[in-house]
Design a protein around this motif. Structure first.
Motif, PDB file in Angstrom:
ATOM      1  N   LEU A 200       0.759   3.907  -4.481  1.00 29.06           N
ATOM      2  CA  LEU A 200      -0.370   3.010  -4.265  1.00 29.06           C
ATOM      3  C   LEU A 200      -1.364   3.683  -3.333  1.00 29.06           C
ATOM      4  O   LEU A 200      -0.965   4.327  -2.354  1.00 29.06           O
ATOM      5  CB  LEU A 200       0.091   1.688  -3.651  1.00 29.06           C
ATOM      6  CG  LEU A 200       1.132   0.883  -4.427  1.00 29.06           C
ATOM      7  CD1 LEU A 200       1.513  -0.370  -3.653  1.00 29.06           C
ATOM      8  CD2 LEU A 200       0.620   0.523  -5.809  1.00 29.06           C
ATOM      9  N   THR A 201      -2.642   3.559  -3.616  1.00 32.05           N
ATOM     10  CA  THR A 201      -3.674   4.162  -2.777  1.00 32.05           C
ATOM     11  C   THR A 201      -4.643   3.092  -2.282  1.00 32.05           C
ATOM     12  O   THR A 201      -4.823   2.041  -2.911  1.00 32.05           O
ATOM     13  CB  THR A 201      -4.452   5.242  -3.544  1.00 32.05           C
ATOM     14  OG1 THR A 201      -4.962   4.691  -4.760  1.00 32.05           O
ATOM     15  CG2 THR A 201      -3.561   6.431  -3.878  1.00 32.05           C
ATOM     16  N   SER A 202      -5.269   3.377  -1.144  1.00 30.50           N
ATOM     17  CA  SER A 202      -6.196   2.430  -0.540  1.00 30.50           C
ATOM     18  C   SER A 202      -7.212   3.179   0.310  1.00 30.50           C
ATOM     19  O   SER A 202      -6.942   4.269   0.815  1.00 30.50           O
ATOM     20  CB  SER A 202      -5.438   1.424   0.338  1.00 30.50           C
ATOM     21  OG  SER A 202      -6.324   0.599   1.066  1.00 30.50           O
ATOM     22  N   TRP A 208      -4.910  -2.421  -2.152  1.00 37.39           N
ATOM     23  CA  TRP A 208      -4.147  -1.296  -2.683  1.00 37.39           C
ATOM     24  C   TRP A 208      -4.182  -1.327  -4.203  1.00 37.39           C
ATOM     25  O   TRP A 208      -4.207  -2.404  -4.801  1.00 37.39           O
ATOM     26  CB  TRP A 208      -2.696  -1.353  -2.207  1.00 37.39           C
ATOM     27  CG  TRP A 208      -2.543  -1.187  -0.728  1.00 37.39           C
ATOM     28  CD1 TRP A 208      -2.642  -2.156   0.224  1.00 37.39           C
ATOM     29  CD2 TRP A 208      -2.275   0.028  -0.034  1.00 37.39           C
ATOM     30  NE1 TRP A 208      -2.453  -1.625   1.471  1.00 37.39           N
ATOM     31  CE2 TRP A 208      -2.224  -0.277   1.350  1.00 37.39           C
ATOM     32  CE3 TRP A 208      -2.077   1.354  -0.443  1.00 37.39           C
ATOM     33  CZ2 TRP A 208      -1.977   0.677   2.320  1.00 37.39           C
ATOM     34  CZ3 TRP A 208      -1.830   2.307   0.522  1.00 37.39           C
ATOM     35  CH2 TRP A 208      -1.786   1.978   1.875  1.00 37.39           C
ATOM     36  N   THR A 245       0.920   5.068  -0.246  1.00 36.27           N
ATOM     37  CA  THR A 245       2.269   4.631   0.083  1.00 36.27           C
ATOM     38  C   THR A 245       3.108   4.601  -1.188  1.00 36.27           C
ATOM     39  O   THR A 245       2.549   4.576  -2.287  1.00 36.27           O
ATOM     40  CB  THR A 245       2.264   3.242   0.728  1.00 36.27           C
ATOM     41  OG1 THR A 245       3.607   2.899   1.117  1.00 36.27           O
ATOM     42  CG2 THR A 245       1.745   2.201  -0.228  1.00 36.27           C
TER      43      THR A 245
END
Length: 245
Positions: A200-202, A208, A245
């Motif tokens: 997951l990216t943010s 996310w 994450t």
């Protein structure tokens, strides 16, 4: 009465397969037994002839012509990125129904070089706990006090009884200038098929998203582990911050 109705020519020489059991079909029986002497000969049901074309459907049928299993193979599909010499492709859940036209997500690379013909290639969480002397340990408990739960260490392939053996996740910038990207890499236990994971990216630690990081490389390590590398689709220059994450 088993036969392959499409794809390859199969000669079943005899034997039976119990429910939930495993059997082996080989190209050359003598050569196979020379390479895998530990495989019981009664597991070898027969020999096959031919090779898969670039795009082909394999069908396993019984004596009444009923389809027991089916696999559509296309060399251009998204099969596991790297199949190292001496490893095989393994179905994650052999008891699942046929995967349909795109079967690639249902398959992975074998844990060990040479594969594991005639036996399971998966490792369960319960068996993994028992191997580490933690038979009754809870999945969310941190048995060695290193900050990682038992379930996290199972997925990562680390040792839940050694605080110095941890699930490793790291990130770094790769590529030149405005083409630079954020690379995330982590270890995973090959064959831990009870679990699945994603990156997951943010940009703000609030929202996310899944799917913005794509897998670019898999390196197969010792002891049934693999190192996965994901690259963020968003170039570094387009975001002030980037988290994964």
């Amino acid at each position: 009465g088993l036969r392959l109705s499409r794809g390859l020519v199969l000669t079943v020489q005899g034997g039976s397969v119990s429910a939930g059991a495993t059997a082996v079909l080989v190209r050359q029986r003598a050569a196979f037994l020379m390479r895998y002497p530990a495989v019981a000969t009664n597991l070898i049901l027969g020999e096959f002839l031919g090779d898969l074309a670039g795009s082909e459907t394999l069908q396993l049928v019984d004596s009444h012509g009923r389809i027991l299993d089916e696999l559509f193979y296309n060399a251009d599909d998204d099969w596991p990125l790297v199949v190292p010499a001496g490893r095989s492709l393994v179905r994650r859940n052999p008891f699942a129904p046929p995967a349909g036209h795109d079967a690639t997500p249902a398959w992975r690379v074998s844990r060990d070089e040479g594969g594991n013909p005639g036996a399971t290639d998966s490792v369960t969480f319960a068996a993994w706990l028992q191997d580490h002397g933690l038979l009754n340990a809870a999945p969310d408990f941190d048995s060695d006090g290193d900050g990682d739960s038992n379930l996290a260490e199972f997925y990562a392939g680390s040792n839940p009884t050694d605080a110095l053996s941890r699930a490793t996740v790291s990130g770094r910038i790769v590529g030149p200038g405005t083409n630079a990207s954020f690379l995330v890499e982590f270890t995973r236990q090959t064959g831990a098929d009870e679990l699945s994971g994603c990156v997951l990216t943010s940009s703000d630690l609030h929202w996310w998203s899944e799917g913005e990081a794509v897998i670019t490389n898999v390196q197969y390590l010792a002891n049934g582990r693999e190192l996965l590398r994901f690259v963020d689709r968003a170039p570094v220059g387009t975001a002030t911050n980037r988290f994964a994450t």
